[in-house]
Write a protein that holds these residues in place. Structure first.
Motif, mmCIF file in Angstrom:
data_model
loop_
_atom_site.group_PDB
_atom_site.id
_atom_site.type_symbol
_atom_site.label_atom_id
_atom_site.label_comp_id
_atom_site.label_asym_id
_atom_site.label_seq_id
_atom_site.Cartn_x
_atom_site.Cartn_y
_atom_site.Cartn_z
ATOM 1 N N VAL A 1 1.039 -1.228 0.017
ATOM 2 C CA VAL A 1 -0.101 0.020 -0.169
ATOM 3 C C VAL A 1 0.792 1.079 0.086
ATOM 4 O O VAL A 1 1.837 1.469 0.713
ATOM 5 N N LYS A 2 0.822 2.021 -0.861
ATOM 6 C CA LYS A 2 1.624 3.436 -1.217
ATOM 7 C C LYS A 2 0.523 4.563 -0.763
ATOM 8 O O LYS A 2 1.235 5.549 -0.531
ATOM 9 N N ALA A 3 -0.699 4.614 -0.963
ATOM 10 C CA ALA A 3 -1.225 5.624 -0.384
ATOM 11 C C ALA A 3 -2.802 5.077 0.241
ATOM 12 O O ALA A 3 -3.338 4.196 0.005
ATOM 13 N N LEU A 4 -3.036 6.024 1.262
ATOM 14 C CA LEU A 4 -4.239 5.402 2.049
ATOM 15 C C LEU A 4 -4.932 6.845 2.695
ATOM 16 O O LEU A 4 -4.196 7.576 3.044
ATOM 17 N N ALA A 5 -6.275 6.983 2.488
ATOM 18 C CA ALA A 5 -6.972 7.860 3.078
ATOM 19 C C ALA A 5 -8.438 7.610 3.366
ATOM 20 O O ALA A 5 -9.244 6.771 2.628
ATOM 21 N N CYS A 6 -8.864 8.068 4.417
ATOM 22 C CA CYS A 6 -10.160 7.851 5.027
ATOM 23 C C CYS A 6 -11.316 9.098 4.375
ATOM 24 O O CYS A 6 -10.808 9.964 4.569
ATOM 25 N N CYS A 7 -12.467 8.684 3.904
ATOM 26 C CA CYS A 7 -13.524 9.790 3.477
ATOM 27 C C CYS A 7 -13.828 10.596 4.646
ATOM 28 O O CYS A 7 -14.099 10.051 5.737
ATOM 29 N N LEU A 8 -13.904 11.926 4.343
ATOM 30 C CA LEU A 8 -14.296 12.658 5.379
ATOM 31 C C LEU A 8 -15.816 13.084 5.553
ATOM 32 O O LEU A 8 -16.235 13.130 6.632
ATOM 33 N N PHE A 9 -16.531 12.345 4.730
ATOM 34 C CA PHE A 9 -17.990 12.457 4.521
ATOM 35 C C PHE A 9 -18.553 11.091 5.158
ATOM 36 O O PHE A 9 -19.787 10.968 5.839
ATOM 37 N N GLY B 1 -17.266 7.904 7.125
ATOM 38 C CA GLY B 1 -16.231 7.264 7.965
ATOM 39 C C GLY B 1 -15.888 5.881 7.755
ATOM 40 O O GLY B 1 -14.843 5.366 7.917
ATOM 41 N N ASN B 2 -16.788 5.278 6.541
ATOM 42 C CA ASN B 2 -16.659 3.827 6.446
ATOM 43 C C ASN B 2 -15.920 3.470 5.145
ATOM 44 O O ASN B 2 -15.803 2.655 4.655
ATOM 45 N N LEU B 3 -15.689 4.570 4.382
ATOM 46 C CA LEU B 3 -15.058 4.568 2.944
ATOM 47 C C LEU B 3 -13.625 4.795 3.192
ATOM 48 O O LEU B 3 -13.017 5.900 3.645
ATOM 49 N N LEU B 4 -12.804 3.998 2.721
ATOM 50 C CA LEU B 4 -11.259 3.959 2.616
ATOM 51 C C LEU B 4 -10.836 3.720 1.304
ATOM 52 O O LEU B 4 -11.266 2.892 0.492
ATOM 53 N N ALA B 5 -9.934 4.695 0.687
ATOM 54 C CA ALA B 5 -9.274 4.756 -0.588
ATOM 55 C C ALA B 5 -7.726 4.167 -0.325
ATOM 56 O O ALA B 5 -7.165 4.738 0.633
#
Length: 89
Positions: free
Chosen positions: A20-28, A30-34
């Motif tokens: 995994v090189k990039a990771l972010a949780c959605c601000l709108f 909370g259960n969405l992860l990219a």
């Protein structure tokens, strides 16, 4: 002091096959992860962390270095390295 407690996963996302090189949780949502797996995988995946399910997979044709969720819109920004060297929305 070492802990004797067994490690238990809340969710384990196994369909991703590279680092995994990039990771972010959605601000709108909370259960969405990219996350993205870099130069080998070249694929951004959006996961529902409550269900442990992949909601979408996008071929990026390049390694993603970082993600940033917009604070005002439901948008994901990404910065790429090899081979495209681009910013996307």
């Amino acid at each position: 002091m070492a802990s004797n407690l067994a490690t238990q996963w809340l969710q384990r996302l196994e369909d991703h096959t590279s680092a995994v090189k990039a990771l972010a949780c959605c601000l709108f949502r909370g259960n969405l992860l990219a996350f993205d797996g870099g130069g080998v995988n070249k694929c951004t995946r959006l996961w529902n962390t409550h269900m442990g399910a992949c909601l979408n997979s996008v071929d990026t044709s390049s390694q993603v270095c970082t993600f940033l969720w917009s604070k005002h819109e439901h948008e994901l920004h990404s910065a790429h390295r090899f081979s495209e060297n681009q910013l996307t929305l």
